[in-house]
Design a protein around this motif. Structure first.
Motif, short mmCIF file in Angstrom:
data_model
loop_
_atom_site.label_atom_id
_atom_site.label_comp_id
_atom_site.label_asym_id
_atom_site.label_seq_id
_atom_site.Cartn_x
_atom_site.Cartn_y
_atom_site.Cartn_z
N MET A 1 15.99 1.06 31.27
CA MET A 1 14.61 0.76 31.71
C MET A 1 13.76 2.12 31.38
O MET A 1 13.98 3.11 31.74
CB MET A 1 14.42 0.64 33.27
N LEU A 2 12.87 1.78 30.35
CA LEU A 2 11.85 2.95 29.89
C LEU A 2 10.54 2.70 30.01
O LEU A 2 10.16 1.41 30.11
CB LEU A 2 12.32 3.37 28.34
N TYR A 3 9.63 3.66 30.24
CA TYR A 3 8.24 3.42 30.43
C TYR A 3 7.64 2.90 29.16
O TYR A 3 8.21 3.12 27.86
CB TYR A 3 7.75 4.83 30.58
N CYS A 4 6.66 2.07 29.15
CA CYS A 4 6.04 1.65 27.94
C CYS A 4 5.26 2.65 27.33
O CYS A 4 4.33 3.18 28.07
CB CYS A 4 5.04 0.32 28.33
N ASN A 5 5.51 2.93 26.21
CA ASN A 5 4.86 4.06 25.58
C ASN A 5 4.59 3.96 23.80
O ASN A 5 4.64 4.99 23.09
CB ASN A 5 5.85 5.40 25.40
N TRP A 6 4.27 2.92 23.54
CA TRP A 6 3.95 2.46 22.08
C TRP A 6 2.54 2.70 21.91
O TRP A 6 1.70 2.89 22.84
CB TRP A 6 4.38 0.89 21.83
N THR A 7 2.36 2.90 20.73
CA THR A 7 0.84 3.01 20.01
C THR A 7 0.37 2.09 19.01
O THR A 7 1.33 1.65 18.02
CB THR A 7 0.64 4.53 19.87
N GLY A 8 -0.53 1.59 19.06
CA GLY A 8 -1.13 0.74 17.99
C GLY A 8 -1.89 1.49 16.70
O GLY A 8 -2.39 0.86 15.91
N GLY A 9 -2.06 2.96 17.06
CA GLY A 9 -2.72 3.35 15.90
C GLY A 9 -4.20 4.02 16.27
O GLY A 9 -4.97 4.41 15.41
N TYR A 10 -4.73 3.64 17.61
CA TYR A 10 -6.17 4.18 18.02
C TYR A 10 -5.98 5.31 18.55
O TYR A 10 -5.21 6.02 18.92
CB TYR A 10 -6.49 3.30 19.10
N LYS A 11 -7.07 6.20 17.94
CA LYS A 11 -7.26 7.67 18.43
C LYS A 11 -8.27 7.80 19.53
O LYS A 11 -9.40 7.21 19.45
CB LYS A 11 -7.68 8.49 17.20
N TRP A 12 -7.78 8.64 20.48
CA TRP A 12 -8.63 9.23 21.47
C TRP A 12 -9.96 9.71 21.30
O TRP A 12 -10.87 9.46 21.64
CB TRP A 12 -7.82 9.80 22.43
N SER A 13 -9.92 10.75 20.24
CA SER A 13 -10.95 11.39 19.57
C SER A 13 -12.11 10.45 19.01
O SER A 13 -13.28 10.71 19.26
CB SER A 13 -10.68 12.43 18.63
N THR A 14 -11.52 9.38 18.15
CA THR A 14 -12.49 8.55 17.49
C THR A 14 -13.02 7.67 18.85
O THR A 14 -14.55 7.61 18.59
CB THR A 14 -11.64 7.61 16.73
#
Length: 240
Positions: free
Chosen positions: A168-181
């Protein structure tokens, strides 16, 4: 006057019976002779078939390398039941068929020993195995979601138990969105909902657009929420 010889009934019965016996006895003899002839000309009945199929593990096994450096799939080891968890222990191993390896003196060997830490594969550090990822969970939910992953130990790592295991792992995927943008859009064009449109939250973006950013209130709130990471992409992924 024609002479017709008289044959008794008993004599006829003996002739018929004799011919039948001769026929029945001749059949096994001919069959036996035929079987002996065919056996002598064909290959022996017990024939050892040589398989040309290459075992799947052999492609990952280097040839003529050190036996102690072989990947775990290339060897079979006996379990050391006296080992202490977390301590280094010695295990007796043997190479699998068709695997060739040598010792430190460049002598080919089949039986050898390896040293490894006494622990199960699922107890390894996260850097020692690779797990599948999931794009169906929300990373910004509270509490943070977990998903069922299938993990595989890296080839150069030795451990006890199954090398493929669930976790069981934490959900940690990314869709390519940048926090700075997202933060920059919230500061400059937040009144028009550009930051929400960028994150895929088009309903909130339309609300900000037609309300002119709530006369600056929505802009200030979104700057704070995006700045602390509370507002994320609509698909539930993490920022890059």
């Amino acid at each position: 006057m024609n002479f017709v010889p008289k044959i008794s009934l008993s004599a006829c019965f003996c002739l018929v019976a004799g011919s039948l016996m001769t026929t029945k006895l001749s059949q096994p003899q001919s069959t036996l002779a035929k079987s002996l002839t065919s056996t002598s000309t064909n290959a022996p009945y017990f024939k050892v078939l040589e398989s040309t199929e290459i075992p799947p593990y052999l492609t990952n096994c280097p040839s003529n390398g050190l036996c102690s450096r072989l990947p775990p799939d290339c060897m079979t080891c006996n379990t050391n039941y006296s080992c202490v968890y977390g301590k280094t222990a010695t295990f007796d191993c043997k190479v699998k068929p068709y695997v060739h390896c040598v010792d430190e003196n460049n002598h080919e060997q089949e039986n050898f020993t390896i040293n490894m830490t006494c622990q199960f594969c699922w107890q390894l550090a996260t850097s020692d195995y690779v797990c599948t990822n999931s794009t169906n969970c929300m990373t910004v939910s509270c509490p943070r979601q977990r998903y069922n992953a299938t993990c595989t130990v890296r080839d150069h790592i030795h451990c006890l138990g199954n090398r493929v295991f669930p976790k069981m792992l934490y959900c940690n995927w990314t869709g390519g969105y940048k926090w700075s943008t997202a933060l920059a859009l919230s500061i400059t064009l937040g009144g028009f909902g550009a930051d929400r449109f960028y994150l895929g939250q088009w309903r909130e973006g339309l609300g900000k657009l037609f309300s002119f950013g709530g006369l600056g209130i929505w802009t200030l709130i979104d700057v704070l929420l995006i700045g602390v990471g509370y507002v994320g992409p609509a698909d539930g992924s993490l920022y890059i």
